[in-house]
Design a protein around this motif. Structure first.
Motif, PDB file in Angstrom:
ATOM      1  N   GLY A 100      39.772  23.294  29.201  1.00 60.52           N
ATOM      2  CA  GLY A 100      38.664  23.753  30.040  1.00 60.52           C
ATOM      3  C   GLY A 100      38.415  22.819  31.208  1.00 60.52           C
ATOM      4  N   ILE A 101      38.428  21.520  30.940  1.00 59.06           N
ATOM      5  CA  ILE A 101      38.223  20.527  32.003  1.00 59.06           C
ATOM      6  C   ILE A 101      39.363  20.600  33.026  1.00 59.06           C
ATOM      7  N   GLU A 102      40.584  20.631  32.537  1.00 57.27           N
ATOM      8  CA  GLU A 102      41.749  20.620  33.431  1.00 57.27           C
ATOM      9  C   GLU A 102      41.783  21.830  34.363  1.00 57.27           C
ATOM     10  N   TYR A 103      41.403  22.989  33.847  1.00 57.13           N
ATOM     11  CA  TYR A 103      41.504  24.223  34.631  1.00 57.13           C
ATOM     12  C   TYR A 103      40.162  24.726  35.143  1.00 57.13           C
ATOM     13  N   GLY A 104      39.097  23.952  34.964  1.00 55.61           N
ATOM     14  CA  GLY A 104      37.784  24.339  35.476  1.00 55.61           C
ATOM     15  C   GLY A 104      37.207  25.570  34.801  1.00 55.61           C
ATOM     16  N   LEU A 105      37.448  25.715  33.506  1.00 51.95           N
ATOM     17  CA  LEU A 105      36.977  26.878  32.755  1.00 51.95           C
ATOM     18  C   LEU A 105      35.755  26.507  31.917  1.00 51.95           C
ATOM     19  N   THR A 106      34.810  27.424  31.814  1.00 52.07           N
ATOM     20  CA  THR A 106      33.601  27.145  31.044  1.00 52.07           C
ATOM     21  C   THR A 106      33.410  28.084  29.859  1.00 52.07           C
ATOM     22  N   GLU A 107      33.948  29.287  29.943  1.00 44.64           N
ATOM     23  CA  GLU A 107      33.789  30.265  28.865  1.00 44.64           C
ATOM     24  C   GLU A 107      34.863  30.055  27.796  1.00 44.64           C
ATOM     25  N   ASP A 108      34.449  30.120  26.518  1.00 44.28           N
ATOM     26  CA  ASP A 108      35.396  29.899  25.429  1.00 44.28           C
ATOM     27  C   ASP A 108      36.590  30.847  25.498  1.00 44.28           C
ATOM     28  N   LYS A 149      39.010  29.648  28.028  1.00 46.78           N
ATOM     29  CA  LYS A 149      39.678  28.429  27.576  1.00 46.78           C
ATOM     30  C   LYS A 149      40.784  28.755  26.581  1.00 46.78           C
ATOM     31  N   PHE A 150      40.464  29.616  25.598  1.00 45.01           N
ATOM     32  CA  PHE A 150      41.479  29.969  24.602  1.00 45.01           C
ATOM     33  C   PHE A 150      42.630  30.733  25.240  1.00 45.01           C
ATOM     34  N   ASN A 151      42.334  31.669  26.131  1.00 46.06           N
ATOM     35  CA  ASN A 151      43.407  32.413  26.791  1.00 46.06           C
ATOM     36  C   ASN A 151      44.319  31.483  27.587  1.00 46.06           C
ATOM     37  N   LYS A 152      43.728  30.498  28.263  1.00 39.43           N
ATOM     38  CA  LYS A 152      44.531  29.521  29.008  1.00 39.43           C
ATOM     39  C   LYS A 152      45.338  28.659  28.029  1.00 39.43           C
ATOM     40  N   ALA A 153      44.741  28.306  26.898  1.00 42.23           N
ATOM     41  CA  ALA A 153      45.454  27.516  25.888  1.00 42.23           C
ATOM     42  C   ALA A 153      46.663  28.281  25.370  1.00 42.23           C
ATOM     43  N   TYR A 154      46.518  29.585  25.132  1.00 44.38           N
ATOM     44  CA  TYR A 154      47.653  30.386  24.674  1.00 44.38           C
ATOM     45  C   TYR A 154      48.764  30.359  25.721  1.00 44.38           C
ATOM     46  N   GLU A 155      48.364  30.404  26.979  1.00 46.08           N
ATOM     47  CA  GLU A 155      49.341  30.337  28.068  1.00 46.08           C
ATOM     48  C   GLU A 155      50.010  28.962  28.115  1.00 46.08           C
ATOM     49  N   VAL A 156      49.202  27.906  28.028  1.00 54.07           N
ATOM     50  CA  VAL A 156      49.718  26.529  28.076  1.00 54.07           C
ATOM     51  C   VAL A 156      50.741  26.288  26.964  1.00 54.07           C
TER      52      VAL A 156
END
Length: 96
Positions: free
Chosen positions: A68-76, A79-86
């Motif tokens: 969340g910090i790295e990508y400027g995301l605040t909504e869970d 964050k999880f969707n970006k984590a799945y991508e990462v």
């Protein structure tokens, strides 16, 4: 992989995430809190809790917080969707 399996995987992948960022986890490292300006190695990885903790500013993050910090995301959900991508995870769509 279903959504719960993906969440469990991501929550246990702090070591992998830190290593992908070039952070050595065996010794303290620079705090990852963007509001902490100190440049001393005051953050450590806690393998048992799968979190990092800064002993100077008190920041305590799991891998979802760091993404969340790295990508400027605040909504869970974001964050999880970006984590799945990462972590390159294919997650089945839920019908709930």
């Amino acid at each position: 992989m279903n959504r719960q399996e993906a969440k469990d995987y991501v929550k246990g992948a702090m070591y992998e995430y830190l290593n992908s960022k070039g952070i050595a986890t065996k010794k303290p490292f620079i705090c990852l809190n963007p509001d902490h300006n100190e440049r001393n190695a005051s953050m450590s990885y806690d393998e048992k809790r799968q979190k990092v903790h800064c002993f100077s500013c008190g920041a305590d993050y799991d891998v979802i917080d760091l993404i969340g910090i790295e990508y400027g995301l605040t909504e869970d959900k974001e964050k999880f969707n970006k984590a799945y991508e990462v972590f390159n995870l294919q997650v089945e769509n839920d019908r709930t």
